[in-house]
Design a protein around this motif. Sequence first.
Motif, short mmCIF file in Angstrom:
data_model
loop_
_atom_site.label_atom_id
_atom_site.label_comp_id
_atom_site.label_asym_id
_atom_site.label_seq_id
_atom_site.Cartn_x
_atom_site.Cartn_y
_atom_site.Cartn_z
N GLU A 44 5.43 -16.47 43.05
CA GLU A 44 5.65 -17.29 41.96
C GLU A 44 4.32 -17.59 41.22
N SER A 45 3.16 -17.29 41.80
CA SER A 45 1.95 -17.27 41.02
C SER A 45 2.25 -16.11 40.09
N GLY B 129 4.60 -16.29 37.23
CA GLY B 129 4.20 -17.21 36.29
C GLY B 129 3.27 -16.75 35.43
N HIS C 128 13.16 -18.28 35.15
CA HIS C 128 12.38 -18.86 36.55
C HIS C 128 13.14 -20.05 36.80
#
Length: 706
Positions: A133-134, A137, A286
């Motif tokens: 997820e990081s 992002g 996302h």
Amino acid sequence: MAAPFLTQDFHIRWSTLTPEHIESDIRAALEKAQANLDAVIDQDRGKMNFDTVVLGLDESTRELNESWCLVSHLDSLCNSPALREAYNKMLPEVSAFFAKIPLNEHLWDLFVTYSKTDEARHLDPVRKRALDESMEGFIQAGADLPPDKKKRVEEIEAELSQLTQKYSENVLDSTNKWELIIEDVERLKGLPQTALDAAKADALAKNLGTAEKPAYRFTLKAPSMIPVMEYVEDASIRRQVWEGSCSIGRGGEHDNTELVWKILRLRHEKAQIMGKANFADHVLAHRMAKNGQSALRFVTDLYERVKDAFERETIELQEFRADNAHQDVDLFEPWEVAFWSERQRKSKYDFDEEELRPYFPIDKVLSGMFQLAEKVFDLRITSREVVYVEPGKEAPANVSAQPGKSGPVEVWHPEVKFYEVRNEKGVHIGSFYADWHPRDSKRGGAWMNYLRMGVPPSGERDRRLHLGLICGNMTPPVDGKPALLTHDEVTTVFHEFGHLLHQLCGNVEIPSLNGVSVYWDFVELPSQLMENFCWERESLDLFARHHETGEPIPARLFKKLIAAKNYRSASDIMRQLAFGKLDLELHMHHATDEGADLDKLSRSILKGCLMQLKTEQPTMARRFGHLFSSPVGYAAGYYSYKWAEVLDADAFTRFQQEGVLNPAVGREFRDTILSKGNSEDPAKLFHDFMGRDPDAMALLVRAGLA
């Protein structure tokens, strides 16, 4: 207190948070965050691990996040010229700082290098998701872009933060600027006594009228405006209020038209730099919907399913007015719709929302809601003694700074309450503030937010408590009597409480995956699920008690409430779909139409979604804070209310089938959804609770349309 905005006190000392400290405190927080980031970037690559990379990045900006959150919070609740000036001064710097983080090539290289290590390849599922997820992002923010494009994205972010803040201020200022003073009470025929009393008290508070010769003051805040539109028989007064509502963000010094176009253009430019066709595709990559087209398809599909019922409801309302006013069937004026809808509802179901008000004193609603949280979700909620201290004044010596310490907890306004939440083992998991009534210095609407992100204990680390808040603009108390809410306001309270439970029950050890940090089209599931409890006899009996007699809602009145529940439900659904469609179409197909007539464009986008009226209404876009009062917010995401409503209507069928107050089902919902944050894919979390994928039919069945 030196540097009050950098406080590590859990019980925040609100009286110390004065505007003159904002610039120096936030600058200090920015410097510290930058030093923390540099330390993450410069770490020895040979010794890096998950804690120093992924958690290291999370932790590096935590203090800045928390201190800036306090500034933003005060801007929403205690707005003043000095605060606004200080906030606006630091907003571009804070926005630019956060925009730069994912664009830092050394930081991105650190994540890429770590992701290829043996440790990264063998992370447990939750840590693996946090890393993925990081990195996702970073990519979505432009980590893969060449330097010139990165620089442009930073500029866009800074500009968007200023434009959206100005948009938000224009909405607040134009709302506060308008008032209507009526001195002849005869002109207010039809208005319920509660609304009359509130308007009289408001006028007195502004030094208008006297107790002997009262005046009545009306504003554009919901508890004042809605009863006028629904009940006042004098159409000229309803027209004035409608015209007032049309002035929000429109015309003169508070006009938002140009800002809407600038915001849309900048978002579109950013999406194109990121290699996406439009802002919806960029944002939704996302989320559960994945892209703009599938979100638009969802909206269109639901539109097709309800449009016949919507047209039928419109014709029925026109015919009802024709029969009762002895005139031909004709189009409505915009200030007539709510009035005649309320009359039709009363005639059809002999039901008047005002009849229910005495059963919803706010204190009973809240205590019953907390009781429900205990019965169903195994949580204990207790209130703490509070004290309000004027900003800049000395607080009493016994004010509590930390949990577990005695003494009152400081609050930002005399009406604010403070509560502690414990789990079934009596463990304190978090606390929250509640602020329920309108003020001129407070933005409109209702919302939940958090001031501190909690995490469960892990290894050497103790539990970090969640600190949240819920706010609304509900009917205020008048003349020492309790605040009596409408049923609609009660569902709003439950809605925001659902968001709060999602945050407070968050039990994920990685802060960025905890609480309400979930996909935007999943975040409304817990809040909307809670609304269902406002329609069930079993749960209503916990909190719906007459403020004088303590009696529950009589069976005849409950029957009317349920019978009227789906009154004009197709029109209600269509209204939400119209908001979602306007949002998606503006961001997907019209972001560069700068200079086009915003009202005309909105009308053409929403053809078929809006009731045809004699006087055309100006577009909602100029006061649509969900879309335009922050750089992203609900932009290209308003559809998610209806998307999540499909999920909540379906999920609540388990409570209906197995027991509305069934603790086993409630505990399962807490364990599979509320506590999990974003630690797993939301589609899987839903499947874990229901044992299958969502069924869209549940929404239409609940609305009485299938």
